[in-house]
Design an enzyme around this catalytic site. Structure first.
Site, PDB file in Angstrom:
ATOM      1  N   SER A 101       0.856  -1.180   0.000  1.00 40.28           N
ATOM      2  CA  SER A 101       0.000   0.000   0.000  1.00 40.28           C
ATOM      3  C   SER A 101       0.894   1.233   0.000  1.00 40.28           C
ATOM      4  CB  SER A 101      -0.907   0.014   1.237  1.00 40.28           C
ATOM      5  OG  SER A 101      -1.752   1.152   1.234  1.00 40.28           O
ATOM      6  N   HIS A 105       2.547  12.187  -1.408  1.00 40.55           N
ATOM      7  CA  HIS A 105       2.062  13.561  -1.253  1.00 40.55           C
ATOM      8  C   HIS A 105       3.187  14.510  -1.679  1.00 40.55           C
ATOM      9  CE1 HIS A 105      -1.589  12.480   0.939  1.00 40.55           C
ATOM     10  NE2 HIS A 105      -0.871  11.733   1.759  1.00 40.55           N
ATOM     11  N   HIS A 115      -2.102   7.247  -5.122  1.00 39.69           N
ATOM     12  CA  HIS A 115      -2.302   6.158  -4.173  1.00 39.69           C
ATOM     13  C   HIS A 115      -2.375   4.849  -4.946  1.00 39.69           C
ATOM     14  CE1 HIS A 115      -5.399   3.311  -2.567  1.00 39.69           C
ATOM     15  NE2 HIS A 115      -4.613   3.361  -1.516  1.00 39.69           N
ATOM     16  N   ASN A 117      -2.717   0.358  -4.039  1.00 38.79           N
ATOM     17  CA  ASN A 117      -2.802  -0.718  -3.059  1.00 38.79           C
ATOM     18  C   ASN A 117      -3.069  -2.015  -3.808  1.00 38.79           C
ATOM     19  OD1 ASN A 117      -4.923  -2.546  -1.494  1.00 38.79           O
ATOM     20  ND2 ASN A 117      -3.561  -1.613   0.008  1.00 38.79           N
ATOM     21  N   ARG A 119      -3.372  -6.376  -2.895  1.00 36.47           N
ATOM     22  CA  ARG A 119      -3.432  -7.320  -1.782  1.00 36.47           C
ATOM     23  C   ARG A 119      -3.920  -8.676  -2.274  1.00 36.47           C
ATOM     24  NH1 ARG A 119      -7.017  -3.401  -1.961  1.00 36.47           N
ATOM     25  NH2 ARG A 119      -9.232  -3.925  -2.108  1.00 36.47           N
ATOM     26  N   HIS A 158      -5.222   7.556 -17.278  1.00 39.25           N
ATOM     27  CA  HIS A 158      -6.241   6.558 -17.580  1.00 39.25           C
ATOM     28  C   HIS A 158      -5.867   5.701 -18.789  1.00 39.25           C
ATOM     29  CE1 HIS A 158      -9.584   7.057 -14.754  1.00 39.25           C
ATOM     30  NE2 HIS A 158      -9.116   8.296 -14.611  1.00 39.25           N
ATOM     31  N   HIS A 188     -20.698  12.023   2.096  1.00 38.87           N
ATOM     32  CA  HIS A 188     -21.068  13.168   2.933  1.00 38.87           C
ATOM     33  C   HIS A 188     -20.725  14.497   2.261  1.00 38.87           C
ATOM     34  CE1 HIS A 188     -16.877  12.226   3.898  1.00 38.87           C
ATOM     35  NE2 HIS A 188     -16.730  13.474   4.292  1.00 38.87           N
ATOM     36  N   ARG A 273       0.328  -2.436  13.227  1.00 36.14           N
ATOM     37  CA  ARG A 273       1.014  -1.294  13.840  1.00 36.14           C
ATOM     38  C   ARG A 273       0.359   0.007  13.361  1.00 36.14           C
ATOM     39  NH1 ARG A 273       5.889   1.288  11.932  1.00 36.14           N
ATOM     40  NH2 ARG A 273       7.062   2.294  13.625  1.00 36.14           N
TER      41      ARG A 273
END
Length: 317
Positions: A101, A105, A115, A117, A119, A158, A188, A273
């Site tokens: 991951s 910045h 970003h 990630n 898995r 893209h 939100h 952690r």
């Protein structure tokens, strides 16, 4: 598939783990080259019950304000709720998970945050489950969060994502692009976090070797997509206005990670952690009360022209 603890499944998770560790090395080396003189702090932390955590964090560079590129290989005795919401039959089961991951910045507001990630889970249902067979799946993707939008960057990002998917089927990019737009959305705020990219979960199509080949290719495409954009924007002149807007928009990043991101929730629930889980947070961020950009400004263009689903890969506005 046989029990996840046997030699075949251990061999498969080790293949994934080895690739993620190699990818971690490659990405850290590439980012250090962009920020000459600044190096990643490297830790290796054995995990309870077996496995390894390798967090790597770069801070206060001249180009990169903060980057975290973390690898983990986890052995767990109970699947965390964040991993069993869509697979309730696995609740209470044992598992192994390997993941990488990362977050970047940049200092420059004209250089977007990125970003990624990836898995892989191998899970054994509990003894009292109706499901007897163990299972595996992949998840992940990458997405881009600009503060000042450039159409050529969005198109390139893209198109690189689409090209990485193309050898595995023409339907994958549009599926995973749509899933990314839907996942990286703040309900939100009623706005996307950025311009998206790829997102997939519960992916096991074509069997393990085929699914792993897809993840292998897409995970390598992250650097292909991001480095040219970072190189192009990292030295663009900027002032206090652009910096303030960058810090304001970073607030959306924090809101998403803490309120919605399944990876963050999984890491906290799995007793990972905390410093590693929250290493993705930007070092500086701000919020303003009921702030809106003035119409016709570059800041307003982010909302009107970029923070909405678009067919970027077609190459047309």
């Amino acid at each position: 598939m046989s029990d996840p603890s046997n030699a075949r499944d251990d061999s498969e998770i080790q293949r994934v783990s080895a690739h993620f560790q190699t990818l971690q090395d490659q990405i850290c080396t590439a980012l250090e080259a962009e920020d000459a003189g600044t190096r990643f702090r490297q830790d290796e932390i054995p995990r309870d019950g077996g496995g390894l955590s390798r967090p790597r964090v770069l801070e206060d560079g001249s180009i990169i304000e903060k980057a975290a590129v973390n690898f983990t290989h986890t052995h767990g005795h109970r699947m965390p709720p964040a991993a069993t919401d869509r697979r309730p039959e696995l609740a209470g089961g044992t598992y192994q998970a390997a993941s990488i991951s990362l977050i970047v910045h940049p200092q420059n507001p004209y250089a977007p945050t990125s970003h990624a990630n990836f898995r892989c889970f191998f899970a054994q249902p509990p003894a009292d489950s109706k499901r007897e067979e163990p299972t595996w799946w992949f998840g992940g993707g990458f997405d881009l969060t600009p503060y000042y939008g450039f159409e050529e960057d969005a198109i390139f990002w893209h198109q690189t994502a689409r090209n990485a998917c193309s050898a595995f089927g023409s339907d994958l990019y549009p599926r995973f692009k749509k899933a990314c737009d839907e996942y990286f959305f703040l309900p939100h705020r009623q706005e996307p976090r950025g311009i998206g990219g790829l997102f997939f979960d519960d992916f096991d199509e074509g069997g393990f070797d085929s699914a792993f080949a897809f993840v292998h290719r897409v995970s390598e495409a992250y650097l292909e997509a991001y480095l040219p954009i970072l190189q192009k924007r990292k030295n663009t002149p900027y002032g206090e206005r652009e910096r303030n807007f960058q810090l304001y928009r970073r607030g959306r990043y924090v809101e998403f990670n803490l309120l919605q991101d399944r990876g963050t929730l999984f890491g906290l629930q799995a007793a990972t952690r905390v410093e590693s889980v929250l290493a993705s947070m930007p070092p500086m961020v701000s919020w303003r009360y009921d702030w809106h950009p003035d119409p016709g400004t570059p800041e307003a263009a982010l909302y009107t022209d970029f923070l909405r689903p678009r067919d970027w890969a077609s190459g047309s506005p």
